[in-house]
Design a protein around this motif. Structure first.
Motif, PDB file in Angstrom:
ATOM      1  N   THR A 267       0.846  -1.190   0.000  1.00 52.26           N
ATOM      2  CA  THR A 267       0.000   0.000   0.000  1.00 52.26           C
ATOM      3  C   THR A 267       0.879   1.238   0.000  1.00 52.26           C
ATOM      4  OG1 THR A 267      -0.094  -0.280   2.403  1.00 52.26           O
ATOM      5  CG2 THR A 267      -2.024  -1.000   1.145  1.00 52.26           C
ATOM      6  N   THR A 268       0.275   2.385  -0.244  1.00 50.44           N
ATOM      7  CA  THR A 268       1.019   3.640  -0.203  1.00 50.44           C
ATOM      8  C   THR A 268       0.988   4.219   1.205  1.00 50.44           C
ATOM      9  OG1 THR A 268      -0.904   5.025  -0.696  1.00 50.44           O
ATOM     10  CG2 THR A 268       0.322   4.102  -2.582  1.00 50.44           C
ATOM     11  N   TYR A 269       1.897   5.131   1.465  1.00 51.90           N
ATOM     12  CA  TYR A 269       1.926   5.740   2.787  1.00 51.90           C
ATOM     13  C   TYR A 269       0.647   6.517   3.073  1.00 51.90           C
ATOM     14  CZ  TYR A 269       2.938  10.433   0.952  1.00 51.90           C
ATOM     15  OH  TYR A 269       2.855  11.641   0.313  1.00 51.90           O
ATOM     16  N   GLU A 270       0.057   7.124   2.039  1.00 50.23           N
ATOM     17  CA  GLU A 270      -1.200   7.852   2.252  1.00 50.23           C
ATOM     18  C   GLU A 270      -2.307   6.902   2.715  1.00 50.23           C
ATOM     19  OE1 GLU A 270       0.437  10.012  -1.553  1.00 50.23           O
ATOM     20  OE2 GLU A 270       0.387   7.963  -0.749  1.00 50.23           O
ATOM     21  N   GLU A 271      -2.390   5.729   2.086  1.00 49.87           N
ATOM     22  CA  GLU A 271      -3.397   4.746   2.488  1.00 49.87           C
ATOM     23  C   GLU A 271      -3.166   4.269   3.915  1.00 49.87           C
ATOM     24  OE1 GLU A 271      -4.554   2.325  -1.522  1.00 49.87           O
ATOM     25  OE2 GLU A 271      -2.457   2.217  -0.882  1.00 49.87           O
ATOM     26  N   ASP A 272      -1.901   4.011   4.259  1.00 52.10           N
ATOM     27  CA  ASP A 272      -1.617   3.497   5.594  1.00 52.10           C
ATOM     28  C   ASP A 272      -1.838   4.555   6.671  1.00 52.10           C
ATOM     29  OD1 ASP A 272      -1.013   0.946   4.722  1.00 52.10           O
ATOM     30  OD2 ASP A 272       1.088   1.430   4.356  1.00 52.10           O
ATOM     31  N   LEU A 273      -1.502   5.798   6.387  1.00 56.32           N
ATOM     32  CA  LEU A 273      -1.760   6.851   7.367  1.00 56.32           C
ATOM     33  C   LEU A 273      -3.260   7.030   7.596  1.00 56.32           C
ATOM     34  CD1 LEU A 273       0.864   9.588   6.441  1.00 56.32           C
ATOM     35  CD2 LEU A 273       0.817   8.165   8.499  1.00 56.32           C
ATOM     36  N   ARG A 274      -4.040   6.774   6.565  1.00 55.47           N
ATOM     37  CA  ARG A 274      -5.497   6.874   6.704  1.00 55.47           C
ATOM     38  C   ARG A 274      -6.072   5.639   7.400  1.00 55.47           C
ATOM     39  NH1 ARG A 274      -7.475   6.302   1.279  1.00 55.47           N
ATOM     40  NH2 ARG A 274      -7.513   4.075   1.806  1.00 55.47           N
ATOM     41  N   ASP A 275      -5.726   4.459   6.876  1.00 48.44           N
ATOM     42  CA  ASP A 275      -6.375   3.234   7.346  1.00 48.44           C
ATOM     43  C   ASP A 275      -5.800   2.711   8.657  1.00 48.44           C
ATOM     44  OD1 ASP A 275      -7.822   3.397   5.000  1.00 48.44           O
ATOM     45  OD2 ASP A 275      -6.570   1.942   3.922  1.00 48.44           O
TER      46      ASP A 275
ATOM     47  N   ARG B 150      17.759   9.151  24.896  1.00 51.14           N
ATOM     48  CA  ARG B 150      18.147   9.052  23.499  1.00 51.14           C
ATOM     49  C   ARG B 150      17.459   7.842  22.875  1.00 51.14           C
ATOM     50  NH1 ARG B 150      22.277  12.359  21.856  1.00 51.14           N
ATOM     51  NH2 ARG B 150      23.506  13.363  23.502  1.00 51.14           N
ATOM     52  N   ILE B 151      17.346   7.896  21.562  1.00 49.76           N
ATOM     53  CA  ILE B 151      16.820   6.774  20.788  1.00 49.76           C
ATOM     54  C   ILE B 151      17.996   6.003  20.212  1.00 49.76           C
ATOM     55  CG2 ILE B 151      15.402   6.072  18.828  1.00 49.76           C
ATOM     56  CD1 ILE B 151      13.821   7.446  21.090  1.00 49.76           C
ATOM     57  N   LEU B 152      18.057   4.698  20.498  1.00 49.37           N
ATOM     58  CA  LEU B 152      19.040   3.834  19.853  1.00 49.37           C
ATOM     59  C   LEU B 152      18.312   3.056  18.765  1.00 49.37           C
ATOM     60  CD1 LEU B 152      21.791   2.552  19.492  1.00 49.37           C
ATOM     61  CD2 LEU B 152      21.226   0.954  21.354  1.00 49.37           C
ATOM     62  N   TRP B 153      18.631   3.376  17.520  1.00 48.97           N
ATOM     63  CA  TRP B 153      17.953   2.819  16.347  1.00 48.97           C
ATOM     64  C   TRP B 153      18.833   1.718  15.758  1.00 48.97           C
ATOM     65  CZ3 TRP B 153      13.209   3.933  14.100  1.00 48.97           C
ATOM     66  CH2 TRP B 153      13.007   3.488  12.793  1.00 48.97           C
ATOM     67  N   LEU B 154      18.505   0.461  16.046  1.00 50.39           N
ATOM     68  CA  LEU B 154      19.255  -0.692  15.542  1.00 50.39           C
ATOM     69  C   LEU B 154      18.494  -1.271  14.363  1.00 50.39           C
ATOM     70  CD1 LEU B 154      20.086  -2.311  19.015  1.00 50.39           C
ATOM     71  CD2 LEU B 154      21.665  -1.028  17.537  1.00 50.39           C
ATOM     72  N   ASP B 155      19.002  -1.055  13.162  1.00 45.98           N
ATOM     73  CA  ASP B 155      18.238  -1.359  11.958  1.00 45.98           C
ATOM     74  C   ASP B 155      19.197  -1.361  10.770  1.00 45.98           C
ATOM     75  OD1 ASP B 155      16.329  -1.264   9.783  1.00 45.98           O
ATOM     76  OD2 ASP B 155      14.884  -0.327  11.133  1.00 45.98           O
ATOM     77  N   ALA B 156      18.977  -2.266   9.835  1.00 48.65           N
ATOM     78  CA  ALA B 156      19.782  -2.243   8.609  1.00 48.65           C
ATOM     79  C   ALA B 156      19.484  -1.002   7.780  1.00 48.65           C
ATOM     80  CB  ALA B 156      19.517  -3.496   7.777  1.00 48.65           C
ATOM     81  N   HIS B 157      18.298  -0.438   7.977  1.00 45.32           N
ATOM     82  CA  HIS B 157      17.817   0.675   7.160  1.00 45.32           C
ATOM     83  C   HIS B 157      17.608   1.914   8.020  1.00 45.32           C
ATOM     84  CE1 HIS B 157      16.477  -3.199   5.433  1.00 45.32           C
ATOM     85  NE2 HIS B 157      16.907  -2.649   4.307  1.00 45.32           N
ATOM     86  N   GLY B 158      17.747   3.064   7.387  1.00 44.52           N
ATOM     87  CA  GLY B 158      17.552   4.304   8.112  1.00 44.52           C
ATOM     88  C   GLY B 158      16.095   4.667   8.294  1.00 44.52           C
ATOM     89  N   ASP B 159      15.234   4.196   7.391  1.00 50.51           N
ATOM     90  CA  ASP B 159      13.811   4.557   7.406  1.00 50.51           C
ATOM     91  C   ASP B 159      13.658   6.075   7.480  1.00 50.51           C
ATOM     92  OD1 ASP B 159      13.386   1.856   7.308  1.00 50.51           O
ATOM     93  OD2 ASP B 159      12.636   1.665   9.352  1.00 50.51           O
ATOM     94  N   TYR B 160      14.543   6.773   6.735  1.00 50.06           N
ATOM     95  CA  TYR B 160      14.603   8.228   6.807  1.00 50.06           C
ATOM     96  C   TYR B 160      14.196   8.878   5.488  1.00 50.06           C
ATOM     97  CZ  TYR B 160      16.019  12.230   9.646  1.00 50.06           C
ATOM     98  OH  TYR B 160      16.018  13.357  10.431  1.00 50.06           O
ATOM     99  N   ASN B 161      13.429   8.144   4.703  1.00 50.37           N
ATOM    100  CA  ASN B 161      12.872   8.745   3.501  1.00 50.37           C
ATOM    101  C   ASN B 161      11.703   9.662   3.848  1.00 50.37           C
ATOM    102  OD1 ASN B 161      14.097   7.935   0.891  1.00 50.37           O
ATOM    103  ND2 ASN B 161      13.787   5.872   1.686  1.00 50.37           N
ATOM    104  N   THR B 162      11.364  10.510   2.914  1.00 47.03           N
ATOM    105  CA  THR B 162      10.160  11.324   2.984  1.00 47.03           C
ATOM    106  C   THR B 162       9.350  11.037   1.715  1.00 47.03           C
ATOM    107  OG1 THR B 162      11.026  13.214   1.745  1.00 47.03           O
ATOM    108  CG2 THR B 162      11.544  13.126   4.103  1.00 47.03           C
ATOM    109  N   PRO B 163       8.134  11.546   1.639  1.00 43.18           N
ATOM    110  CA  PRO B 163       7.385  11.351   0.383  1.00 43.18           C
ATOM    111  C   PRO B 163       8.130  11.859  -0.845  1.00 43.18           C
ATOM    112  CG  PRO B 163       5.907  12.057   2.118  1.00 43.18           C
ATOM    113  CD  PRO B 163       7.292  12.147   2.694  1.00 43.18           C
TER     114      PRO B 163
END
Length: 276
Positions: free
Chosen positions: A50-58, A105-118
């Motif tokens: 799904t798209t981020y718009e759909e997920d933010l809504r649903d 602080r936030i410790l973000w342990l992840d292979a990905h940054g998840d720092y994209n924007t639309p």
């Protein structure tokens, strides 16, 4: 002070079929290790793209519920431990944590940054934009945000070009995946502060652990264990969220992956048990 263990069943942005099963597998095992009862929130939804718009809504209700569970636990003086299929919950959980403890602080342990924007995402996947939403890099309409300078990303190695540029311009600390340097750099960046930990299990190298979106060059499970164990020597564990346990279909592979997941969780669970 106790542990509030929540298993989130409701769908946020779930795209990978193994991840909701991972929540169901981990919940009773983690509960048994801690001697608590898990609370299951919602009912499972369809796994679909799904798209981020759909997920933010649903999924707005589910996303807000995730943050609400963290908030409720901290207000009650408990340690929240959230199991979720998808990282998108962090758009609300991280602000909830720092709303209660601005010094953390936030410790973000992840292979990905998840720092994209639309504007930078090529997939429109909310799970790949959630940390950027949590830090206010874009407005997801979910409420509070956290200062990027409170975020330490470790084990990150798979970044989209636009995402990389945003992180380089941000005040977040970004640490790659290295057997020794990751541990030392993470401890130095955290500097003994209380931490809320986001643990996406794909931070583990895919040679040793299944991942829905594998990124080679990750941490060996033993090195992740050592990192957690070392960090928790100096830092209070404010809370923990565990995401993306992409369980294989094969029973034998599933059993091995589950054993590995519980192994890397052991330092966190031991710390919670000792603090309870």
């Amino acid at each position: 002070m106790g542990v509030s263990l929540v298993a989130l069943r409701c769908r946020t942005a779930d795209r990978f079929p193994g991840a909701p099963r991972g929540v169901e597998i981990l919940a009773p095992l983690v509960a048994g290790a801690l001697g608590v009862e898990p609370r299951f929130i919602g009912t499972a939804g369809d796994v679909r793209e799904t798209t981020y718009e759909e997920d933010l809504r649903d999924a707005r209700g589910c996303l807000l519920e995730a943050g609400g569970q963290v908030d409720d636990a901290l207000v009650a003086g408990d340690t929240p431990l959230l199991l979720a299929a998808d990282c998108s919950v962090s758009a609300t959980t991280l602000p909830a944590a720092l709303r209660n403890r601005p010094d953390a602080r936030i410790l973000w342990l992840d292979a990905h940054g998840d720092y994209n924007t639309p504007d930078t995402s090529g997939s429109g996947y909310l799970g790949g934009m959630c940390l950027a939403a949590a830090t206010g890099e874009w407005d997801a309409g979910l409420g509070d945000t956290v200062p990027a300078e409170r975020v330490v990303l470790a084990g990150v190695r798979d970044l989209d070009p636009g995402e990389r540029e945003l992180l380089e311009r941000s005040s977040a600390t970004v640490i790659g995946a290295s057997a020794i340097e990751t541990l030392v750099a993470a401890k130095n960046a955290l500097d003994g502060a209380a931490i809320f930990v986001h643990l996406d299990l794909d931070v583990i190298d895919p040679e040793h652990f299944p991942a829905a979106v594998p990124a080679p060059g990750g941490l060996h499970p033993d090195k992740l264990y050592d990192l957690a164990d070392s960090v928790l020597e100096d830092s209070e564990l404010l809370g923990l969220e565990v995401t993306n346990f992409a369980v294989p279909d094969d029973d034998d592979a599933s059993a091995v992956a589950t054993e590995t997941a519980m192994h890397v969780l052991e330092p966190f669970l031991d710390h919670m048990s000792e603090s309870a």
